[in-house]
Design an enzyme around this catalytic site. Structure first.
Site, mmCIF file in Angstrom:
data_model
loop_
_atom_site.group_PDB
_atom_site.id
_atom_site.type_symbol
_atom_site.label_atom_id
_atom_site.label_comp_id
_atom_site.label_asym_id
_atom_site.label_seq_id
_atom_site.Cartn_x
_atom_site.Cartn_y
_atom_site.Cartn_z
ATOM 1 N N THR A 164 2.718 13.893 -36.168
ATOM 2 C CA THR A 164 2.344 13.500 -34.806
ATOM 3 C C THR A 164 3.372 13.987 -33.797
ATOM 4 O O THR A 164 3.031 14.486 -32.721
ATOM 5 C CB THR A 164 2.211 11.967 -34.714
ATOM 6 O OG1 THR A 164 1.211 11.534 -35.642
ATOM 7 C CG2 THR A 164 1.812 11.538 -33.317
ATOM 8 N N GLU B 179 4.519 2.115 -33.674
ATOM 9 C CA GLU B 179 4.091 3.466 -33.308
ATOM 10 C C GLU B 179 5.244 4.238 -32.666
ATOM 11 O O GLU B 179 5.388 5.450 -32.874
ATOM 12 C CB GLU B 179 2.897 3.398 -32.348
ATOM 13 C CG GLU B 179 1.592 2.971 -33.008
ATOM 14 C CD GLU B 179 1.011 4.037 -33.909
ATOM 15 O OE1 GLU B 179 1.682 4.416 -34.912
ATOM 16 O OE2 GLU B 179 -0.111 4.486 -33.637
#
Length: 309
Positions: free
Chosen positions: A180, A128
């Site tokens: 994101t 991530e």
């Protein structure tokens, strides 16, 4: 040769008010990942999809997780992973988390399940970090644990599995891109105490509603006064979809992760499917292609579908 094949589900992060701390697994869409344990130390990444993702392990979300596991455990073995990705990158449905969590669980299975779930979360967060620049676990945790999870802390890792109410999820992925990293940059750096108190009440109410299976309380708590007002401007027709879905009987919902996907929770499959038609119709009218999924909350998370251990 030890081999394992996994079905790795999409996830919905934040659950409206729980930014970076709440997430849930759903059944569709999902990725498939096939792993082989190698006698040599190389990490081999193969993609069987059309997303043109890097296969250099140091630049690949799954690859960096495997490299970190290999380094930390001082392994002489390597891994070969073939990824059939169906969760589109940038969808807001946990695409990078699926690759990262799948890599951690797949490697762990090939190594004889020597890692705890929290340790798998720890390694998956490196993926991530590569994808978004932030080590967050709100998608990874439900992928590995299944159901709905609360990330109490990432330093140290403290994941709390919550109940999974018998609810239906409708998720729409309009084919527009929201990165994101970009959606994080537009967030406010400070908030008022009044907004913080309201948000804390919503988060506490949502967790209590989930644990008590109090459906009206869940509905009342699905409200975000901090993140959604800022991020929703990046998503075409967000306000209309949310308003019309609530009018159709949805309990509530909002942005899935950082968007552009939108999710709604419903008590019945009939309502969830009506909302799916609504979502598709709204995007068809403005010529935006979209994919809609109706699913129950996935209590299992990652599933082993083939193994030779």
């Amino acid at each position: 040769m030890k081999k394992i094949k996994l079905r790795v589900p999409a996830t919905v992060a934040n659950l409206v008010c729980g930014f970076d701390i709440l997430g849930m697994a759903i059944h569709e869409p999902y990725d498939e990942m096939e792993f082989k344990l190698l006698d040599t130390p190389e990490i081999i990444i193969k993609h069987k999809d059309s997303f043109d993702l890097p296969e250099d392990p140091s630049k690949n979300v799954a690859g960096i997780v495997l490299l970190k596991i290999q380094e930390n455990l001082q392994l002489t073995n390597g891994f070969e992973v073939t990824i059939h990705k169906h969760i589109k990158p940038g969808s807001g449905l946990g695409s990078s988390a699926a690759s990262a969590a799948g890599a951690a669980l797949g490697a762990n299975a090939l190594l004889g399940n020597i890692l705890s779930k929290d340790e798998m979360v720890h390694f998956a967060m490196f993926g991530e970090e590569l994808a978004s620049g932030v080590r967050h676990a709100d998608n990874i945790a439900p992928c590995i644990y299944g159901g709905i999870t609360l990330v109490k802390s990432t330093t140290p890792i403290d994941i709390i599995p919550l109940n999974a109410p018998d609810l239906f999820v409708t998720a729409v992925h309009p084919q527009v891109e929201v990165k994101t990293s970009d959606s994080r940059q537009i967030l406010k750096k400070s908030i008022s105490l009044k907004s913080a108190v309201e948000q804390w009440g919503n988060i506490a109410g949502l967790v209590a509603g989930i644990q008590k299976n109090d459906i009206p309380l869940i509905g009342r708590s699905l409200n975000d006064v901090i993140i959604e007002p800022v991020r929703s401007i990046l998503i075409p027709k967000f306000d209309e979809i949310k308003k019309e879905s609530l009018a159709m009987g949805a309990l509530g919902g909002g942005i899935s992760g950082s968007g552009p996907s939108i999710f709604m929770l419903s008590e019945t499959k009939e309502t969830a499917e009506k909302i799916a038609v609504l979502m598709k119709t709204i995007y068809d009218k403005i010529n935006i292609e979209s994919y809609v999924y109706v699913s129950k909350i996935n209590p299992i998370g990652i599933e082993v579908i083939e193994e030779n251990l």
